[in-house]
Design a protein around this motif. Structure first.
Motif, PDB file in Angstrom:
ATOM      1  N   SER A   1       1.966 -82.093  45.513  1.00  0.00           N
ATOM      2  CA  SER A   1       1.895 -83.459  45.560  1.00  0.00           C
ATOM      3  C   SER A   1       2.498 -83.635  46.990  1.00  0.00           C
ATOM      4  N   GLU A   2       2.436 -84.844  47.535  1.00  0.00           N
ATOM      5  CA  GLU A   2       2.898 -85.122  48.966  1.00  0.00           C
ATOM      6  C   GLU A   2       3.105 -86.801  48.842  1.00  0.00           C
ATOM      7  N   PRO A   3       4.351 -86.909  49.454  1.00  0.00           N
ATOM      8  CA  PRO A   3       4.784 -88.527  49.303  1.00  0.00           C
ATOM      9  C   PRO A   3       3.604 -89.479  49.924  1.00  0.00           C
ATOM     10  N   GLY A   4       3.296 -90.334  48.999  1.00  0.00           N
ATOM     11  CA  GLY A   4       2.295 -91.564  49.315  1.00  0.00           C
ATOM     12  C   GLY A   4       0.990 -90.829  48.916  1.00  0.00           C
ATOM     13  N   LYS A   5       0.818 -89.889  48.486  1.00  0.00           N
ATOM     14  CA  LYS A   5      -0.576 -89.403  48.033  1.00  0.00           C
ATOM     15  C   LYS A   5      -0.724 -89.752  46.663  1.00  0.00           C
ATOM     16  N   GLU A   6      -2.080 -89.995  46.297  1.00  0.00           N
ATOM     17  CA  GLU A   6      -1.936 -90.116  44.749  1.00  0.00           C
ATOM     18  C   GLU A   6      -1.959 -88.779  43.817  1.00  0.00           C
ATOM     19  N   MET A   7      -1.107 -89.046  42.726  1.00  0.00           N
ATOM     20  CA  MET A   7      -0.855 -88.219  41.729  1.00  0.00           C
ATOM     21  C   MET A   7      -1.965 -87.791  40.999  1.00  0.00           C
ATOM     22  N   ARG A   8      -2.855 -86.957  41.016  1.00  0.00           N
ATOM     23  CA  ARG A   8      -4.063 -86.867  40.219  1.00  0.00           C
ATOM     24  C   ARG A   8      -3.898 -86.138  38.920  1.00  0.00           C
ATOM     25  N   TYR A   9      -2.849 -85.345  39.113  1.00  0.00           N
ATOM     26  CA  TYR A   9      -2.499 -84.366  37.886  1.00  0.00           C
ATOM     27  C   TYR A   9      -1.016 -84.407  37.723  1.00  0.00           C
ATOM     28  N   VAL A  10      -0.839 -83.874  36.295  1.00  0.00           N
ATOM     29  CA  VAL A  10       0.887 -83.705  36.021  1.00  0.00           C
ATOM     30  C   VAL A  10       0.717 -82.160  35.825  1.00  0.00           C
ATOM     31  N   TYR A  11       1.910 -81.435  36.096  1.00  0.00           N
ATOM     32  CA  TYR A  11       2.072 -80.042  36.010  1.00  0.00           C
ATOM     33  C   TYR A  11       3.106 -79.678  35.128  1.00  0.00           C
ATOM     34  N   PHE A  12       3.028 -78.584  34.311  1.00  0.00           N
ATOM     35  CA  PHE A  12       4.160 -78.073  33.306  1.00  0.00           C
ATOM     36  C   PHE A  12       3.988 -76.588  33.819  1.00  0.00           C
ATOM     37  N   PRO A  13       5.058 -76.005  34.502  1.00  0.00           N
ATOM     38  CA  PRO A  13       5.144 -74.814  34.873  1.00  0.00           C
ATOM     39  C   PRO A  13       5.261 -73.867  33.624  1.00  0.00           C
ATOM     40  N   ILE A  14       4.663 -72.550  33.651  1.00  0.00           N
ATOM     41  CA  ILE A  14       4.728 -71.554  32.919  1.00  0.00           C
ATOM     42  C   ILE A  14       5.571 -70.449  33.373  1.00  0.00           C
ATOM     43  N   ASP A  15       5.151 -69.891  34.477  1.00  0.00           N
ATOM     44  CA  ASP A  15       5.910 -68.681  35.111  1.00  0.00           C
ATOM     45  C   ASP A  15       5.890 -68.868  36.579  1.00  0.00           C
ATOM     46  N   CYS A  16       5.616 -70.071  37.042  1.00  0.00           N
ATOM     47  CA  CYS A  16       6.011 -70.032  38.383  1.00  0.00           C
ATOM     48  C   CYS A  16       7.155 -70.895  38.712  1.00  0.00           C
ATOM     49  N   LEU A  17       7.443 -71.485  39.916  1.00  0.00           N
ATOM     50  CA  LEU A  17       8.712 -72.112  40.535  1.00  0.00           C
ATOM     51  C   LEU A  17       7.858 -73.240  41.466  1.00  0.00           C
ATOM     52  N   ILE A  18       8.476 -74.279  41.269  1.00  0.00           N
ATOM     53  CA  ILE A  18       7.951 -75.348  42.201  1.00  0.00           C
ATOM     54  C   ILE A  18       9.397 -76.024  42.916  1.00  0.00           C
ATOM     55  N   SER A  19       9.380 -76.258  44.144  1.00  0.00           N
ATOM     56  CA  SER A  19      10.327 -76.769  44.915  1.00  0.00           C
ATOM     57  C   SER A  19       9.947 -78.201  45.075  1.00  0.00           C
ATOM     58  N   LEU A  20      11.166 -79.182  44.915  1.00  0.00           N
ATOM     59  CA  LEU A  20      10.657 -80.476  45.341  1.00  0.00           C
ATOM     60  C   LEU A  20      11.409 -81.054  46.296  1.00  0.00           C
ATOM     61  N   LEU A  21      10.823 -81.458  47.477  1.00  0.00           N
ATOM     62  CA  LEU A  21      11.202 -81.469  48.548  1.00  0.00           C
ATOM     63  C   LEU A  21      11.284 -83.213  48.889  1.00  0.00           C
ATOM     64  N   GLY A  22      12.481 -83.792  49.518  1.00  0.00           N
ATOM     65  CA  GLY A  22      12.456 -85.214  50.058  1.00  0.00           C
ATOM     66  C   GLY A  22      11.984 -85.099  51.388  1.00  0.00           C
ATOM     67  N   VAL A  23      11.352 -86.017  52.091  1.00  0.00           N
ATOM     68  CA  VAL A  23      10.454 -85.697  53.101  1.00  0.00           C
ATOM     69  C   VAL A  23      11.044 -87.028  54.232  1.00  0.00           C
ATOM     70  N   ALA A  24      11.490 -86.952  55.266  1.00  0.00           N
ATOM     71  CA  ALA A  24      11.860 -88.038  56.159  1.00  0.00           C
ATOM     72  C   ALA A  24      10.852 -87.995  57.652  1.00  0.00           C
ATOM     73  N   GLU A  25      10.225 -88.965  58.042  1.00  0.00           N
ATOM     74  CA  GLU A  25       9.623 -88.828  59.120  1.00  0.00           C
ATOM     75  C   GLU A  25       8.447 -87.856  59.111  1.00  0.00           C
ATOM     76  N   GLY A  26       8.136 -87.477  57.989  1.00  0.00           N
ATOM     77  CA  GLY A  26       7.153 -86.605  57.939  1.00  0.00           C
ATOM     78  C   GLY A  26       7.449 -85.194  58.325  1.00  0.00           C
ATOM     79  N   ARG A  27       8.401 -84.898  58.663  1.00  0.00           N
ATOM     80  CA  ARG A  27       8.751 -83.553  59.185  1.00  0.00           C
ATOM     81  C   ARG A  27      10.321 -82.928  58.521  1.00  0.00           C
ATOM     82  N   MET A  28      11.290 -83.659  58.457  1.00  0.00           N
ATOM     83  CA  MET A  28      12.638 -83.292  57.948  1.00  0.00           C
ATOM     84  C   MET A  28      12.433 -83.418  56.395  1.00  0.00           C
ATOM     85  N   THR A  29      12.832 -82.204  55.888  1.00  0.00           N
ATOM     86  CA  THR A  29      12.863 -82.155  54.415  1.00  0.00           C
ATOM     87  C   THR A  29      14.351 -81.830  53.934  1.00  0.00           C
ATOM     88  N   LEU A  30      14.346 -82.002  52.536  1.00  0.00           N
ATOM     89  CA  LEU A  30      15.583 -81.710  51.960  1.00  0.00           C
ATOM     90  C   LEU A  30      15.397 -81.288  50.335  1.00  0.00           C
TER      91      LEU A  30
END
Length: 239
Positions: free
Chosen positions: A51-80
């Motif tokens: 997923s990307e901020p401002g882009k359509e969420m076409r799917y929802v995801y439920f991890p089985i054995d992977c790991l997903i990081s959620l990043l807040g984005v500022a000015e398109g490049r700075m992340t946390l």
């Protein structure tokens, strides 16, 4: 970092129940069967954007054995990093609130499999299924509390303690003391320069709490690492 957003379909059929994701496994069996009919099992790869901020969420995801990081984005490049997801959680819960566009950048931190469901199907099931409504109310409240705590942590706690917290959370999500995280990814996740990550990781390594070479991390002393971590880690234990 890969920019592909369409995971490849796993050749295995979706199991009749969804027990490989702890969040879904807490639902009654009949409700799991209903959701399984709308899910498919897909593989996601390290660095893949889900997923990307401002882009359509076409799917929802439920991890089985992977790991997903959620990043807040500022000015398109700075992340946390504002959260991470393993088999205990899901990506895209906000679609049931009418948010068709993603609010965070979701990046696969470790390759693996997920259950994937079309966002529209998930919204339909949410309104039909009381057990899913109760579950998501609790889950979104927990995720909000964690995001708030991470924001406070990022402002007031030293980098070494924040890195220790991040490594412990990753270990818990993956259920392994060994994993791969690059300096670049950790810098994006912690909202700092790579040199800061290098210094903090070196400090933890000198204390014989971890080994870190070419992104390959091993936690040698989990109790010791927890002792130098900020107390924010307590909020994330066993979530």
């Amino acid at each position: 970092m890969h920019t592909t957003t369409s995971p490849s379909t796993d050749p295995d059929r979706v199991p009749p129940r969804l027990a490989n994701n702890r969040l879904l496994a807490s639902l009654p069996d009949d409700d799991q069967l209903q959701l399984a009919e709308r899910c498919e099992t897909v593989r996601v790869e390290n660095g893949q954007l889900l997923s990307e901020p401002g882009k359509e969420m076409r799917y929802v995801y439920f991890p089985i054995d992977c790991l997903i990081s959620l990043l807040g984005v500022a000015e398109g490049r700075m992340t946390l990093e504002v959260g991470s997801l393993g088999r205990e959680g899901m990506l895209g819960a906000s679609v049931v609130l009418g948010h068709e566009q993603a609010q965070v950048r979701a990046v696969v931190q470790r390759s693996g499999r997920v259950y994937r469901m079309a966002a529209g199907d998930f919204v339909t099931e949410f309104h039909r299924m009381e057990s899913l409504q109760r579950l998501l109310h609790r889950y979104t409240d927990t995720m909000l509390a964690q995001a708030i705590q991470i924001a406070v942590c990022s402002r007031f706690h030293v980098l070494e303690a924040r890195l220790a917290r991040s490594l412990l959370i990753t270990r818990d999500r993956l259920q392994s003391d060994k994993f791969h995280l690059t300096h670049e990814f950790l810098a994006h996740a912690l909202g700092v320069r790579r040199v800061g990550v290098t210094k903090a990781a070196s400090a933890l390594q000198q204390q014989k709490l971890i080994t870190y070479s070419r992104g390959n991390i091993e936690i040698l002393d989990a109790a010791g690492l927890e002792s130098v971590s900020c107390h924010c880690y307590d909020l994330f234990k066993e979530k």
